[in-house]
Design a protein around this motif. Structure first.
Motif, mmCIF file in Angstrom:
data_model
loop_
_atom_site.group_PDB
_atom_site.id
_atom_site.type_symbol
_atom_site.label_atom_id
_atom_site.label_comp_id
_atom_site.label_asym_id
_atom_site.label_seq_id
_atom_site.Cartn_x
_atom_site.Cartn_y
_atom_site.Cartn_z
ATOM 1 N N GLN A 233 0.798 -1.051 0.024
ATOM 2 C CA GLN A 233 -0.054 -0.093 -0.011
ATOM 3 C C GLN A 233 1.073 1.362 -0.016
ATOM 4 O OE1 GLN A 233 -3.304 0.333 2.726
ATOM 5 N NE2 GLN A 233 -2.692 2.488 3.385
ATOM 6 N N ARG A 236 2.420 1.719 -3.496
ATOM 7 C CA ARG A 236 1.527 2.230 -4.552
ATOM 8 C C ARG A 236 1.361 3.576 -4.169
ATOM 9 N NH1 ARG A 236 -0.917 -2.886 -3.762
ATOM 10 N NH2 ARG A 236 -2.365 -2.121 -1.909
ATOM 11 N N ASP A 237 1.026 4.091 -3.178
ATOM 12 C CA ASP A 237 0.965 5.407 -2.591
ATOM 13 C C ASP A 237 2.152 6.497 -3.048
ATOM 14 O OD1 ASP A 237 -1.529 4.657 -1.796
ATOM 15 O OD2 ASP A 237 -1.069 4.835 0.102
ATOM 16 N N PRO A 275 4.700 -3.814 -6.671
ATOM 17 C CA PRO A 275 4.680 -3.328 -7.907
ATOM 18 C C PRO A 275 6.018 -2.896 -8.355
ATOM 19 C CG PRO A 275 3.906 -1.517 -6.613
ATOM 20 C CD PRO A 275 3.913 -2.550 -5.853
#
Length: 277
Positions: A233, A236-237, A275
């Motif tokens: 998380q 991604r942010d 990612p």
């Protein structure tokens, strides 16, 4: 179950026989030559440059000249607890007081080593704070760049997502662009995580304390999935708002057994994957 090209790190533990890594290299060469063996070298336990050259030569013979990367650790027995042979306050008996001293000899390049993994310590190590450990790491990365040696950062495991994230942000804020592999303990019982934390000088698991970047509680019964989900998380942010953020790989510690760790990778990790950057 391990994909071809995966790095398999071979630790050098104080109580191991002298030829333990050679045996592991021969086994990997015979059973799965597609895996990339990365032996550990504890710098402060190296008796001499000649001894290191002999060791590297033995590793190359055992692997069929296949060792191209090593992980350099300081190897200070006093930085960890529960190590066989550790004595509080005992000075190093080796030639090199720091891992950087070993790197600067050029012995690795002469032995055919083209890349080094360097230890990252999100919580500091031994007498060094996290900031001090980061400064030492940056010095080694500067050596690698000047010597045209590929370098990656491989972190000690950490049970705090917030501490891991803060460390990654600290590295990137300092201009460090080297690939970052984050140490993650695989599925295992809580008592094993606590015991290994104590042995390796790592803060034990928080036991339900909020450690998620958005303040949510990590689920103790879903380790390590919740920890990796918190990192994903954040990544991604972070990637959405800033270049240079991020983690490139996970460095797995299979304290609960290799089989259970690989099953977790196969069954759970795809849905949590950080990612790629």
């Amino acid at each position: 179950m391990i994909p071809t090209g995966t790095c398999v790190y071979l630790p050098a533990l104080p109580a191991d026989p002298p030829d333990a890594v050679e045996g592991a290299l021969r086994l990997l060469r015979r059973e799965n030559a597609g895996l990339l063996a990365v032996p550990h070298i504890p710098a402060t336990r190296v008796a001499s440059t000649a001894a290191l050259e002999r060791q590297l030569g033995a590793w190359q013979r055992a692997s069929g000249d296949g060792v191209r990367e090593v992980l350099i650790v300081r190897g200070d027995l006093n930085a960890h607890h529960g190590e066989v042979g550790a004595t509080a306050g005992a000075p190093s008996r080796g030639l090199f007081g720091r891992s950087l001293d070993l790197l600067e000899t050029g012995v690795l390049q002469r032995a055919g080593i083209h890349a080094v993994s360097l230890c990252g310590h999100p919580e500091g190590v031994g007498h060094l704070s996290a900031a001090g450990a980061c400064e030492a790491l940056v010095a080694k990365l500067q050596w690698a760049e000047a010597a045209s040696v590929e370098a990656r950062i491989v972190t000690q495991f950490c049970f705090s997502a917030r501490a891991t994230i803060a460390y990654a942000e600290q590295l990137r804020a300092a201009g460090v662009t080297a690939p970052l592999s984050v140490g993650v303990v695989g599925p295992c019982k809580a008592e094993i995580r606590t015991r290994m934390a104590e042995r390796c000088g790592v803060t034990p698991p928080a036991g339900g304390e909020s450690d998620h970047p958005d303040g949510a509680l990590l689920n103790e019964h879903d380790w390590p999935s919740e920890y990796v989900r918190a990192l994903a998380q954040w990544q991604r942010d972070g990637l959405a708002g800033a270049s240079g953020h991020g983690v490139q790989a996970l460095h797995l510690y299979p304290f609960g057994g290799l089989g259970s760790t690989l099953r977790w990778v196969e069954e759970r990790l795809p849905g949590l994957m950080l990612p790629a950057q």
